[in-house]
Motif scaffolding. Structure first.
Motif, PDB file in Angstrom:
ATOM      1  N   THR A  19       0.764  -1.231   0.024  1.00 41.09           N
ATOM      2  CA  THR A  19       0.032  -0.037  -0.003  1.00 41.09           C
ATOM      3  C   THR A  19       0.750   1.273  -0.017  1.00 41.09           C
ATOM      4  O   THR A  19       2.076   1.263   0.343  1.00 41.09           O
ATOM      5  N   PHE A  20       0.078   2.426  -0.216  1.00 36.44           N
ATOM      6  CA  PHE A  20       0.709   3.893  -0.184  1.00 36.44           C
ATOM      7  C   PHE A  20      -0.196   4.697   0.239  1.00 36.44           C
ATOM      8  O   PHE A  20      -1.470   4.393   0.218  1.00 36.44           O
ATOM      9  N   GLU A  21       0.416   6.085   0.699  1.00 38.57           N
ATOM     10  CA  GLU A  21      -0.426   7.256   0.708  1.00 38.57           C
ATOM     11  C   GLU A  21      -0.728   7.824  -0.423  1.00 38.57           C
ATOM     12  O   GLU A  21       0.269   7.947  -1.383  1.00 38.57           O
ATOM     13  N   ARG A  22      -1.484   8.800  -0.661  1.00 32.97           N
ATOM     14  CA  ARG A  22      -1.586   9.712  -1.920  1.00 32.97           C
ATOM     15  C   ARG A  22      -1.455  11.040  -1.490  1.00 32.97           C
ATOM     16  O   ARG A  22      -1.679  11.670  -0.227  1.00 32.97           O
ATOM     17  N   THR A  23      -0.990  11.834  -2.387  1.00 33.11           N
ATOM     18  CA  THR A  23      -0.589  13.280  -2.161  1.00 33.11           C
ATOM     19  C   THR A  23      -1.800  14.114  -2.029  1.00 33.11           C
ATOM     20  O   THR A  23      -1.958  15.098  -1.459  1.00 33.11           O
ATOM     21  N   ASP A  24      -3.002  13.531  -2.745  1.00 33.26           N
ATOM     22  CA  ASP A  24      -4.211  14.525  -2.886  1.00 33.26           C
ATOM     23  C   ASP A  24      -5.365  13.792  -1.892  1.00 33.26           C
ATOM     24  O   ASP A  24      -6.383  14.134  -1.818  1.00 33.26           O
ATOM     25  N   GLN A  25      -4.740  13.008  -0.940  1.00 34.68           N
ATOM     26  CA  GLN A  25      -5.631  12.779   0.048  1.00 34.68           C
ATOM     27  C   GLN A  25      -5.239  12.630   1.513  1.00 34.68           C
ATOM     28  O   GLN A  25      -3.988  12.939   1.815  1.00 34.68           O
ATOM     29  N   GLY A  62      -2.341   9.396   6.347  1.00 33.37           N
ATOM     30  CA  GLY A  62      -2.881   8.246   7.099  1.00 33.37           C
ATOM     31  C   GLY A  62      -3.843   7.068   6.273  1.00 33.37           C
ATOM     32  O   GLY A  62      -3.836   6.107   6.920  1.00 33.37           O
ATOM     33  N   LYS A  63      -4.264   7.663   5.063  1.00 33.49           N
ATOM     34  CA  LYS A  63      -5.158   6.762   4.388  1.00 33.49           C
ATOM     35  C   LYS A  63      -4.129   6.137   3.409  1.00 33.49           C
ATOM     36  O   LYS A  63      -3.273   6.291   2.897  1.00 33.49           O
ATOM     37  N   SER A  64      -4.508   4.706   3.382  1.00 36.58           N
ATOM     38  CA  SER A  64      -3.726   3.539   2.600  1.00 36.58           C
ATOM     39  C   SER A  64      -4.298   3.268   1.335  1.00 36.58           C
ATOM     40  O   SER A  64      -5.707   3.057   1.439  1.00 36.58           O
ATOM     41  N   PHE A  65      -3.609   3.190   0.188  1.00 37.34           N
ATOM     42  CA  PHE A  65      -4.230   2.769  -0.843  1.00 37.34           C
ATOM     43  C   PHE A  65      -3.409   1.616  -1.711  1.00 37.34           C
ATOM     44  O   PHE A  65      -2.190   1.478  -1.528  1.00 37.34           O
TER      45      PHE A  65
END
Length: 509
Positions: free
Chosen positions: A482-488, A491-494
């Motif tokens: 997983t990774f985090e987004r720059t536009d979110q 702490g939220k993982s995708f």
């Protein structure tokens, strides 16, 4: 002699090089010491030196033949200092002191290079039997004799009893200039100035700070050695020439103990061959572990200290002497460069600035590591005070530690030494020479792992966007990490379903 007169102020176990000199330092400062060592010849040498130095004064040191006698010679509550190798010897002595009748309010101080986690365990282990305290000591033989840098940690009550002793024997600095006050004369200790001894914090913190001190020491030594090798191999300078350069550098911003002794080593001739001494010293470096411990701790805590790690690796590579000799006839390097005198002088000047910038980065790495460890352990380290006690008495003492002290006095929450306005301006002004020096060495095929890793550390720290975004994509591709987004929100993982043609993205949490 009455019993009250015969009792000693401090007990001391271990009369080796460091122990003997600490004992004589204590004696110079008015403390009467009862000493014990399993090697009776060491005790005899200690008593002989005390006799030679005290003149007509009464004996300042009493030799003891057992731990029971040692305790019996001391005023209560007892203060006993250990100067023995780290590890099992410390615990062996502690158990013997318990057998000899040590009491719960007695203090035992470990001054060896113990691993900080061992110190934490020892305090727990000996609780209720006696107070186990630690004080890391820096400065080598000379520092121990005439004023070391002391890093005590442990029970606050114990510190109140030890504080006047440590402040008396510690190195002293002029508070205005930050320069050492030195008077290396037996029986005439320095009384004026600020002592290089301050309470570091809870158990283990002092030895941790000393461990990082030694890691910085590894890197600082390696940086100087790299500058030496560039001047030797690329600029065709002999040891005497390089000694002259180092002596000149030691008059300015690079002034330090390590620069001073490096110049002296290079200027020394071998008594047997007449050759420069450095040319008859085998190029295999040893280590005692503290640099390694620092590098390991930086990895464990995720606080990058690449130049310290590279200094450890450089020693490991030097140990591969036979392999390197064989490889030198197989592996090709670049063709030698022909340089005129003006070009050589320019490169020496570039090396000066590179050494300064890299040195700042090494200290930045060390202080950042201590800051990270403090947060992890719940220690409240005073970095201005730590920089202060390193200004004299220790191996890494240097004039620019005054600037580090002032940086943390300006901002005790400083995230990294590099962003302090003074040091940011310094590196900005010198960085082009730093880059040129690293590039010149690389093009000449001369290894400069500490100089170059410090530059990479600086460039990475000042870069707003690093390629870790691609790295996170790679990790998610092969391991669904997983990774985090720059536009979110943070702490939220995708996660991307990479095997699907459309590759839709799924939020994990």
């Amino acid at each position: 002699m009455s019993e009250s007169v015969s009792l000693c102020d401090i007990g001391f176990v271990g009369a080796g090089v460091m122990g003997k000199n600490l004992i004589l330092n204590l004696a110079d400062n008015g403390y009467r010491v009862a000493a014990f060592d399993l090697d009776h010849q060491r005790l005899e040498a200690l008593l002989a030196q005390d006799a030679a130095e005290r003149g007509n004064q009464a004996p300042r040191v009493v030799a003891c033949s057992s731990y029971t006698e040692l305790l019996g010679r001391l005023s209560a509550p007892h203060l006993i200092v250990l100067s023995v190798p780290a590890g099992k010897p410390v615990d062996d002595i502690c158990h013997k002191l318990i057998d000899a009748g040590i009491q719960a309010d007695d203090i035992v101080v470990d001054t060896g290079n113990s691993l900080w986690t061992d110190t934490v365990e020892r305090e727990k282990s000996y609780e209720g039997k006696f107070i186990f305290f630690s004080t890391a000591v820096s400065g080598g033989e000379e520092g121990a004799r005439f004023g070391p840098s002391l890093m005590p940690s442990g029970d606050p009550y114990a510190w109140t009893r030890i504080k006047p002793v440590w402040q008396a024997i510690a190195a002293k600095v002029d508070p205005a200039s930050g320069k050492p006050i030195e008077r290396k004369i037996p029986g005439q200790p320095v009384k004026e100035g600020e002592p290089c001894a301050t309470y570091i914090g809870p158990t283990g913190s002092g030895h941790y700070v000393k461990m990082v001190h030694n890691g910085i020491e590894y890197a600082d030594m390696q940086l100087i050695c790299e500058a030496y090798q560039v001047m030797r191999d690329q600029l065709d300078m002999n040891p005497q020439d390089i000694a002259g350069v180092f002596k000149a550098w030691n008059q300015g911003i690079l002034n330090s103990y390590l620069m001073e002794i490096s110049a002296e080593v290079l200027a020394t001739s071998d008594s047997e061959t007449g050759l420069p001494l450095v040319d008859v010293i085998l190029d295999k470096a040893g280590q005692k572990g503290t640099g390694l411990w620092t590098a390991v701790s930086s990895l464990q805590l995720g606080s990058p200290a690449p130049s310290i790690a590279e200094a450890v690796y450089a020693r490991s590579l030097s140990a591969l002497k036979a392999e390197r000799v064989k490889a030198s006839s197989v592996l090709a390097g670049p063709s030698p460069q022909l340089l005129d005198d003006a070009q050589k002088q320019a490169r020496v000047e570039a090396l000066h600035d590179a050494l300064y910038c890299a040195k700042v980065c090494v200290y930045a790495q060390g202080f950042h590591l201590m800051k990270t460890a403090a947060a992890e352990q719940g220690w409240e380290l005073n970095f201005a005070e730590i920089a202060k006690i390193w200004r004299a008495g220790c191996i890494i003492r240097a004039v620019f530690l005054q600037s580090i002290t002032e940086a943390y006095q300006r901002n005790e929450e400083l995230a990294n030494l590099l962003v302090d306005p003074f040091f940011a301006k310094q590196i900005s002004g010198f960085q082009q020479h730093w880059r040129q020096a690293v590039a010149n060495a690389t093009l000449a095929g001369i290894p400069v792992p500490a100089l170059s890793s410090a530059l990479s550390y600086y460039d990475a720290y000042r870069t707003a966007v690093l390629p870790a975004n691609l790295l996170q994509g790679q990790r998610d591709f092969f391991g669904a990490h997983t990774f985090e987004r720059t536009d979110q929100p943070k702490g939220k993982s995708f996660h991307v379903l990479w095997s699907d043609a459309g590759r839709p993205m799924t939020r994990i949490k």
